[in-house]
Each structure stands twice: as C-alpha cells, then as structure tokens.
Write a protein that holds these residues in place. Structure first.
Motif, PDB file in Angstrom:
ATOM      1  N   GLU A  22       0.846  -1.195   0.000  1.00 39.63           N
ATOM      2  CA  GLU A  22       0.000   0.000   0.000  1.00 39.63           C
ATOM      3  C   GLU A  22       0.884   1.249   0.000  1.00 39.63           C
ATOM      4  N   GLY A  23       0.497   2.239  -0.775  1.00 36.04           N
ATOM      5  CA  GLY A  23       1.283   3.466  -0.847  1.00 36.04           C
ATOM      6  C   GLY A  23       2.274   3.470  -1.988  1.00 36.04           C
ATOM      7  N   MET A  24       2.178   2.465  -2.872  1.00 37.58           N
ATOM      8  CA  MET A  24       3.056   2.406  -4.029  1.00 37.58           C
ATOM      9  C   MET A  24       2.245   2.549  -5.314  1.00 37.58           C
ATOM     10  N   LEU A  25       2.905   3.058  -6.357  1.00 43.04           N
ATOM     11  CA  LEU A  25       2.288   3.203  -7.671  1.00 43.04           C
ATOM     12  C   LEU A  25       3.187   2.575  -8.736  1.00 43.04           C
ATOM     13  N   VAL A  52      20.785   4.337  -5.329  1.00 44.98           N
ATOM     14  CA  VAL A  52      22.220   4.159  -5.117  1.00 44.98           C
ATOM     15  C   VAL A  52      22.557   2.681  -5.207  1.00 44.98           C
ATOM     16  N   GLN A  53      23.553   2.363  -6.017  1.00 40.90           N
ATOM     17  CA  GLN A  53      23.941   0.964  -6.198  1.00 40.90           C
ATOM     18  C   GLN A  53      25.000   0.596  -5.175  1.00 40.90           C
ATOM     19  N   LYS A  54      24.676  -0.356  -4.327  1.00 39.13           N
ATOM     20  CA  LYS A  54      25.640  -0.836  -3.354  1.00 39.13           C
ATOM     21  C   LYS A  54      26.618  -1.786  -4.030  1.00 39.13           C
ATOM     22  N   ALA A  55      27.679  -2.087  -3.354  1.00 43.16           N
ATOM     23  CA  ALA A  55      28.697  -2.965  -3.935  1.00 43.16           C
ATOM     24  C   ALA A  55      28.087  -4.293  -4.363  1.00 43.16           C
ATOM     25  N   ASP A  65      11.736   0.145 -18.374  1.00 46.15           N
ATOM     26  CA  ASP A  65      11.473  -0.638 -17.165  1.00 46.15           C
ATOM     27  C   ASP A  65      10.212  -0.144 -16.466  1.00 46.15           C
ATOM     28  N   TRP A  66       9.484  -1.077 -15.857  1.00 46.31           N
ATOM     29  CA  TRP A  66       8.365  -0.757 -14.965  1.00 46.31           C
ATOM     30  C   TRP A  66       8.879  -0.875 -13.538  1.00 46.31           C
ATOM     31  N   VAL A  67       8.611   0.145 -12.740  1.00 45.52           N
ATOM     32  CA  VAL A  67       9.093   0.182 -11.361  1.00 45.52           C
ATOM     33  C   VAL A  67       7.944   0.549 -10.426  1.00 45.52           C
ATOM     34  N   ALA A  68       8.167   0.363  -9.143  1.00 49.23           N
ATOM     35  CA  ALA A  68       7.230   0.822  -8.117  1.00 49.23           C
ATOM     36  C   ALA A  68       7.790   2.093  -7.508  1.00 49.23           C
ATOM     37  N   VAL A  69       6.949   3.129  -7.415  1.00 47.82           N
ATOM     38  CA  VAL A  69       7.370   4.391  -6.785  1.00 47.82           C
ATOM     39  C   VAL A  69       6.437   4.705  -5.622  1.00 47.82           C
ATOM     40  N   ILE A  79      12.167   5.193  -6.129  1.00 46.78           N
ATOM     41  CA  ILE A  79      11.915   3.857  -6.666  1.00 46.78           C
ATOM     42  C   ILE A  79      12.043   2.820  -5.556  1.00 46.78           C
ATOM     43  N   CYS A  80      11.021   1.983  -5.434  1.00 50.54           N
ATOM     44  CA  CYS A  80      10.998   0.945  -4.383  1.00 50.54           C
ATOM     45  C   CYS A  80      11.534  -0.389  -4.898  1.00 50.54           C
ATOM     46  N   PHE A  81      11.105  -0.797  -6.096  1.00 50.06           N
ATOM     47  CA  PHE A  81      11.600  -2.031  -6.690  1.00 50.06           C
ATOM     48  C   PHE A  81      11.310  -2.015  -8.193  1.00 50.06           C
ATOM     49  N   VAL A  82      11.910  -2.972  -8.891  1.00 48.69           N
ATOM     50  CA  VAL A  82      11.759  -3.081 -10.348  1.00 48.69           C
ATOM     51  C   VAL A  82      10.971  -4.339 -10.664  1.00 48.69           C
ATOM     52  N   LEU A  83      10.017  -4.242 -11.576  1.00 46.54           N
ATOM     53  CA  LEU A  83       9.256  -5.422 -11.984  1.00 46.54           C
ATOM     54  C   LEU A  83      10.072  -6.253 -12.978  1.00 46.54           C
TER      55      LEU A  83
END
Length: 346
Positions: A22-25, A52-55, A65-69, A79-83
């Motif tokens: 909940e709270g994502m689009l 930010v890309q961690k090691a 790409d489709w992502v969750a924001v 961005i929360c995650f990538v589909l």
C-alpha cells in the motif's frame, strides 16, 4: 494518465500483485538522465533519483522498465523495486569493466535500422539480429534512405539472405515510401525501439511517426555518409495514434552480452555442421573428417559466414572468461567480508 497506454498489461499486473505494498504506484521509466530518471504513472510524469547501487548489487535500470514508486508528491517519489522484464535488448558495455548495458527494456518490436549508403553492412546486421533474438522482442529490419539507393533490389536480396524469416522494409523519410508499413507494427500499448548506428535516420523516423519535431536531427556528411550522435539519451515517446517509440543513441559497436539463442537462430546451420565432424574437439583446420572443411570446399557454406561465426565465438569466449574473472573477484570479497564478520563476533 492511463498507464495502459504506456504498455501496462496483464503480465505486469500479475507481477505487481506479488510484491507491491500500500502506498506504491506502478510507473514506467521514459527517460534516462544519468542520476535522474523520468517516470510516468497514473498521477503524471516526474523525476526520481536513480537508486544508489551498493557494492555488487545489480541495480541496472533502463528506459522501458516498470518500477514501483512511492505514492507521494512528485519531488518526494523514489523507486521501491523493479518489476521483472518481458524483454531486454542489451550489449556488453564499452571499456574495461565487465558490465551489461541494457539498451531497451520491455519492448515488443525492435526496428534494426541500416541506411542504404555506407552504413549498409551485413556483418553488423548479423550482430543486431543476434541481440534482438536474444532479447525476446520481434526484430524488423528497416532500410532507410531508399530514395538515395540505385541498387535497391540487390541490397534487399542481401538482407533477405542474411535475415531469413525476418520482415524487411525499405523506407524513405523524404518521399514517405514504406512509412505506412512501419506504422502497422505499432499499436496502443505496444513499444517499439529504434536501434542502429549514428546517422541512419532514427530521430527523423521518430519525428515522422510522432507527426512533430520532437527530437533533434543532423545532416549526414556527404563525403563519407557518416552521421553524428544526435540522440544523446534514450527516450520513450507516446505516439498520438497510440503505441510508443523508443529512440536510442547510435551505437558505434555492438558487443554481444549473451548470444546463445541468437547464435542458434543466426548460425544454426553452422553449429550443426560442427557437430558432424569426426572428432568432438575438431579445430576445423586440417583434421580428417571435418564437416566444416568439406562444406567450405563444396561451397555449401560461405567463407564469410564461417569467418563471422568464428569471430563471434572468440568474442563470446573472451567475454565469458572476463565474466568468470569478475565472479571470482566477487567471491573473494564476499569471503573476506564473511571472515571479518565471524572475527568481529568473537
């Protein structure tokens, strides 16, 4: 804003239900500016920071790409995650680092564009076709600048021989020849990507399909038929008649990142021949019972095709060795981190 116009369908809906909170689009990346990405969601367009890309954390986002924001105001979204992707056209990034560069994500059709001048090159087309088949999208060969070509039938014959079973269209953005044929591949919710070298007319074709001067274009030098990199970043454009078109910067080289499926599609006859040699480790040089050598001598296998296969095989072997070297470096670093954690715990 209707996200179905931007390609949202049952596949992404299914993946969305597995992970969203909940709270994502859901949002689609439509432009890439390096540290910032432009996305579109049901509440409109906006910029978000690239995560930010961690090691060794492979966050390899790309246009398409489709992502969750977060469902927040435009200046607070992240961005929360990538589909998971449906398709992915990628290449090995230029330079010393072993890295995959995703050129286009979640596209349905890839228009492989070559101009009918000095850019016309069947070996280059082979690479694009291999990458396209590997991506999972449908390849379509587009030969631009047909109005400048005096030997079109001959060049078409070369392309048909190189790309059997693939749709081929000769077009002219000056006369309009073949443009209606291209439009048939683009419909509501479908995404097409334009791929090719600089100066082949990708931006000009995009403007023509969009019915407006959306992208800058530049003239090709007359003396050598070479163009400049007019497009500097990837951009996904919603067309007035429905569908989306993705313009991409011209690629000077296309180093294949993965090629198993593509190589089988392009060189399946060659790979079958290598299996018929008398010796399983045949080098196809002077060994007796070499099916490849016999085919070359009889003319059933062309030297140019064999040489292209050998070159691509060597490239893939070299790249795979570099990938394995990078994997070993990761494993060593992980081992040191684990050892450090164990030491600190005592």
């Amino acid at each position: 804003m209707n996200i179905e116009d931007y390609g949202w369908d049952g596949y992404f809906e299914k993946e969305w239900k597995k992970k969203h909170k909940e709270g994502m689009l859901p949002a689609r990346i439509i432009s890439d500016y390096g540290q910032f990405l432009r996305v579109v969601c049901e509440k409109g367009e906006g910029l978000v920071k690239r995560p930010v890309q961690k090691a060794y954390d492979e966050i390899n986002l790309a246009v398409g790409d489709w992502v969750a924001v977060d469902d927040l105001s435009e200046d607070q979204r992240s961005i929360c995650f990538v589909l998971p992707r449906k398709t992915k056209f990628s290449r090995a990034a230029a330079g010393y680092e072993v890295k995959e560069q995703i050129v286009a994500a979640n596209v349905d059709v890839v228009f492989l564009i070559q101009s009918l001048n000095r850019d016309f090159n069947m070996r280059r087309l082979e690479r694009y076709l291999i990458a396209a088949w590997e991506s999972g999208a449908m390849p379509v060969v587009v030969l631009s600048k047909a109005d400048c070509c005096d030997d079109l039938p001959q060049k078409l014959a070369e392309v048909y021989e190189t790309a059997p079973g693939v749709d081929v269209h000769a077009i002219s953005c000056v006369t309009g020849e073949g443009i209606d044929d291209i439009k048939k591949y683009i419909s509501k919710g479908k995404t097409a990507a334009l791929l090719g070298s600089s100066g082949v007319g990708k931006s000009t074709l995009t403007n023509l399909l969009a019915g407006a001067e959306l992208l800058k274009t530049s003239e090709v030098r007359e003396k050598d038929s070479r163009g400049r990199h007019t497009t500097t970043h990837r951009e996904l454009i919603l067309l007035p008649q429905g569908g989306l078109i993705m313009d991409t910067p011209g690629m000077r080289t296309l180093l294949l990142w993965e090629a198993d499926t593509g190589m089988e599609m392009m060189f399946g006859d060659v790979e079958e021949l290598t299996k018929k040699c008398r010796f399983y480790d045949c080098r196809h040089e002077n060994e007796p019972g070499c099916a490849v050598k016999e085919a070359l001598e009889s003319g059933s296998l062309e030297n140019t095709k064999w040489e292209a296969w050998v070159k691509l095989q060597k490239e893939q072997e070299y790249l795979e060795a570099k990938k394995q070297g990078k994997l070993r470096q990761r494993e060593k670093k992980w081992a040191k981190q684990i050892a450090s954690i164990k030491t600190d715990s005592y």
